[in-house]
Design a protein around this motif. Structure first.
Motif, mmCIF file in Angstrom:
data_model
loop_
_atom_site.group_PDB
_atom_site.id
_atom_site.type_symbol
_atom_site.label_atom_id
_atom_site.label_comp_id
_atom_site.label_asym_id
_atom_site.label_seq_id
_atom_site.Cartn_x
_atom_site.Cartn_y
_atom_site.Cartn_z
ATOM 1 N N ILE A 11 -8.247 8.561 3.813
ATOM 2 C CA ILE A 11 -7.554 7.583 2.971
ATOM 3 C C ILE A 11 -6.259 7.171 3.669
ATOM 4 C CG2 ILE A 11 -6.447 7.167 0.731
ATOM 5 C CD1 ILE A 11 -9.485 7.403 0.479
ATOM 6 N N ASP A 13 -3.185 4.978 3.274
ATOM 7 C CA ASP A 13 -2.462 4.298 2.194
ATOM 8 C C ASP A 13 -1.469 3.303 2.774
ATOM 9 O OD1 ASP A 13 -1.535 4.490 -0.878
ATOM 10 O OD2 ASP A 13 0.145 4.097 0.464
ATOM 11 N N VAL A 44 -2.925 11.794 0.678
ATOM 12 C CA VAL A 44 -3.489 10.753 1.546
ATOM 13 C C VAL A 44 -3.461 11.255 2.991
ATOM 14 C CG1 VAL A 44 -2.671 8.933 -0.013
ATOM 15 C CG2 VAL A 44 -1.309 9.508 1.993
ATOM 16 N N SER A 218 -15.080 -2.067 -0.116
ATOM 17 C CA SER A 218 -14.710 -0.818 0.582
ATOM 18 C C SER A 218 -15.807 0.223 0.400
ATOM 19 C CB SER A 218 -13.389 -0.256 0.035
ATOM 20 O OG SER A 218 -12.386 -1.230 0.083
ATOM 21 N N GLN A 228 -12.987 5.472 7.206
ATOM 22 C CA GLN A 228 -11.610 5.358 6.699
ATOM 23 C C GLN A 228 -11.529 4.114 5.835
ATOM 24 O OE1 GLN A 228 -7.856 6.049 9.070
ATOM 25 N NE2 GLN A 228 -7.611 3.834 8.841
ATOM 26 N N GLU A 230 -8.592 1.576 3.872
ATOM 27 C CA GLU A 230 -7.171 1.287 3.692
ATOM 28 C C GLU A 230 -7.013 0.714 2.291
ATOM 29 O OE1 GLU A 230 -6.245 0.731 8.398
ATOM 30 O OE2 GLU A 230 -5.565 -0.861 7.058
ATOM 31 N N CYS A 231 -6.038 1.227 1.569
ATOM 32 C CA CYS A 231 -5.925 0.851 0.166
ATOM 33 C C CYS A 231 -4.493 1.081 -0.314
ATOM 34 C CB CYS A 231 -6.894 1.687 -0.665
ATOM 35 S SG CYS A 231 -6.880 3.432 -0.234
ATOM 36 N N LEU A 245 -6.541 2.335 -4.396
ATOM 37 C CA LEU A 245 -6.813 3.723 -3.985
ATOM 38 C C LEU A 245 -7.500 4.496 -5.104
ATOM 39 C CD1 LEU A 245 -4.404 6.097 -2.132
ATOM 40 C CD2 LEU A 245 -5.445 6.843 -4.249
ATOM 41 N N VAL A 249 -11.238 6.274 -4.858
ATOM 42 C CA VAL A 249 -11.328 7.740 -4.903
ATOM 43 C C VAL A 249 -12.103 8.198 -6.143
ATOM 44 C CG1 VAL A 249 -9.937 9.824 -5.130
ATOM 45 C CG2 VAL A 249 -9.257 8.060 -3.517
ATOM 46 N N THR A 263 -12.986 12.963 -0.224
ATOM 47 C CA THR A 263 -11.664 12.615 0.329
ATOM 48 C C THR A 263 -10.772 13.838 0.169
ATOM 49 O OG1 THR A 263 -10.673 11.934 -1.767
ATOM 50 C CG2 THR A 263 -11.937 10.260 -0.569
ATOM 51 N N ILE A 265 -8.023 13.703 -1.380
ATOM 52 C CA ILE A 265 -7.082 13.349 -2.449
ATOM 53 C C ILE A 265 -7.075 14.396 -3.554
ATOM 54 C CG2 ILE A 265 -6.657 11.656 -4.310
ATOM 55 C CD1 ILE A 265 -5.806 10.623 -1.565
#
Ligand code: KIV
Ligand code: ZN
Length: 519
Positions: A11, A13, A44, A218, A228, A230-231, A245, A249, A263, A265
């Motif tokens: 992730i 960010d 992240v 995504s 990967q 991007e968010c 994000l 997730v 992830t 997260i």
């Protein structure tokens, strides 16, 4: 990395970079550091901390985040030219895991109208600039801006070229949010095939939300082999924003059966991250926003309420607790002491120093004198106030208004400790108050957005006001926020908050930057 055949999704960010490009979302260094600390708690893998060449303030913020936040990759954005790349390197070099993220557009439309380069010239530039970045740092990410509208063969040639030049991550943005999920799946699958020959490369995507498809695209890319995404938190970002994000997730978690991906997260930090961003920027999320909106877990229809009472899973695909939303409502009131107040702050995820707690506690007691029950949202507003350094402090505001008089205001402000006062008329009571404040502060900022919401919908509720001001000269717009039981007072305070933020932004700009020799 595979875990029980589940692939690991990184992730990345970009709330502090692409997110900050949302109108009104500018943050000062202290605010960026606070958010970066929370992003690290959220887990992240990469924090894109800013665009160091863009301003001294951005450079200083990236540098401060790089120096403090450990265990997370810290990226700085750079266009594909030596000056940008060196500037990004000079800021991220303080990080434990620095990344230079360099980008250039590959679509014909950008080549022709924006860059005025041929495909061949572009190819050379991309490859050479990745080599240049690589001379400073091992981890280099290359983004092909507007990749989705680029010719696939040419894009793949550029991707192969930058990988040979040393790029460790290749990012495929849908810069203008044009893709649809099936197309994007095929697009990424094709690129993935070419990259697999290149070994251990991270294949990343960066989807904008212009058609509301940022998250869907995504997720399609993950199915097609991207490792990967991007968010941004709350999906903030340029125009309609970036893929959110929390949505990506949560989808990966709830639909493990489909995505077979994990992830790093820490899901219980999701709601807190969303709330912190809202407080810092003053930009609230829509009530029906997935995962973090006020109504995301509320059941209104009788038939739904009945179902949920009988068995939660009838209408709930995940629990609010999964994303850190708590049902317990520890309500504070005027008899609550500092201990309970501190406990509440901790339970809401705020890590304040003693001085900030003291300041917030005084505000809390003042509010508790006016209002019987203090809810979490009230505490959030108090904390937002205690976070900011203040050059200006509103001491008094009084407005005479009604249907037979023109509004007239009188305000008193402490300016660096000195009491100043002025008065003004206006088109309404809020306008009159702002005009009087402006006579004292003389900021020349223009109000471009004004929003008032009620915190809890009762008659004794606080009005929560956000005011976005624009400073044309500095090319910046900033949002101030405040809450009060009187909405004119809340508006005056929100305006003063915005002016304080502008002032802090100015001070950051003037701060001396360590002299770096461009080389
Ligand atoms: O949307 C975009 O293409 C970007 C790049 C700089 C990655 O933000
Ligand atoms: Zn973007």
């Amino acid at each position: 990395m595979e875990d029980n055949n589940f692939k690991k999704i990184k992730i990345f960010d970009t709330t502090l970079r692409d997110g900050e490009q949302s109108p009104g979302a500018s943050m000062n260094i202290e605010e960026k550091l606070n958010l970066a600390r929370q992003l690290a708690r959220l887990g992240v893998d990469v924090i894109e901390a800013g665009f160091p060449i863009a301003s001294e303030g951005d450079f200083e913020a990236v540098k401060a985040i790089a120096a403090e936040i450990k265990g997370v990759e810290i990226a700085g954005l750079a266009r594909a030219n030596e000056k940008d790349i060196y500037r990004a390197y000079s800021a991220v070099k303080y990080a434990e895991k620095p990344v230079i993220h360099t980008f250039i557009a590959t679509s014909d439309i950008h080549l022709k109208y924006k860059l005025k380069l041929t495909r061949e010239e572009l190819y050379e530039k991309a490859v050479n600039m990745v080599k240049y970045a690589k001379s400073f740092i091992e981890n280099v990410e290359f983004s092909a801006e507007d990749a989705f509208r680029s010719d696939l063969d040419f894009l793949c040639r550029v991707v192969e070229g930058v990988i040979d030049a040393g790029a460790t991550t290749v990012n495929i943005p849908d810069t203008v949010g044009y893709a649809t999920p099936f197309e994007f799946f095929d697009f990424i699958k094709n690129i993935k095939k070419r990259i697999d020959a290149g070994g251990n490369i991270i294949l990343s995507v960066h989807c904008h939300n212009d058609l509301g498809l940022g998250t869907a695209n995504s997720l399609s890319a993950i199915l097609a082999g991207a490792n990967q995404v991007e968010c941004t938190v709350n999906g903030i970002g340029e125009r309609a924003g970036n893929a959110a994000l929390e949505e990506i997730v949560a989808a990966l978690n709830v639909r493990k059966d489909v995505y077979k991906a994990v992830t790093g997260i820490n899901m219980s930090e999701i709601f807190r991250s969303s709330q912190l961003l809202t407080h810092i920027t003053g930009i609230s999320v829509q009530p029906n926003k997935a995962i973090v909106g006020k109504n995301a877990f509320a059941h209104e229809a009788g038939i739904h309420q009945d179902g949920v009472l009988k068995e939660k899973t009838t209408y709930e695909i995940m629990t609010p607790e999964l994303v850190g939303r708590q049902h317990d409502e520890l309500v504070l009131g005027k008899h609550s002491g500092k201990h309970a107040f501190k406990e509440k702050l901790i339970s809401l995820g705020y890590l304040l120093n003693d001085e900030e707690i003291e300041k917030a506690f005084v505000e809390f007691k003042n509010l508790a004198d006016k209002k019987k029950e203090i809810y979490d949202e009230d505490i959030d507003s108090l904390v937002a106030k205690s976070h900011h350094l203040e050059k200006y402090e509103l001491k008094y505001v009084n407005v005479v208004c009604g249907d037979t008089v023109s509004p007239l205001s009188m305000v008193k402000l402490l300016v660096d400790g000195e009491l100043k006062h002025d008065s003004s008329c206006g088109n309404g009571p809020v306008d009159a108050a702002i005009n009087a404040i402006e006579k004292i502060v003389n900021s020349k900022a223009k109000v471009i957005a004004y929003e008032v919401k009620s915190i809890r919908g009762t008659a004794e509720a606080q009005g929560d006001v956000s005011i976005t001001v624009e400073d044309k000269e500095k090319q910046i717009s900033i949002t101030g926020r405040s809450a009060h039981t009187d909405i004119v007072v809340a508006s005056a305070k929100a305006y003063v908050n915005a002016i304080n933020k502008l002032y802090i932004y100015d001070s950051n700009l003037k701060k001396s930057v360590e002299t770096e020799v461009y080389g």
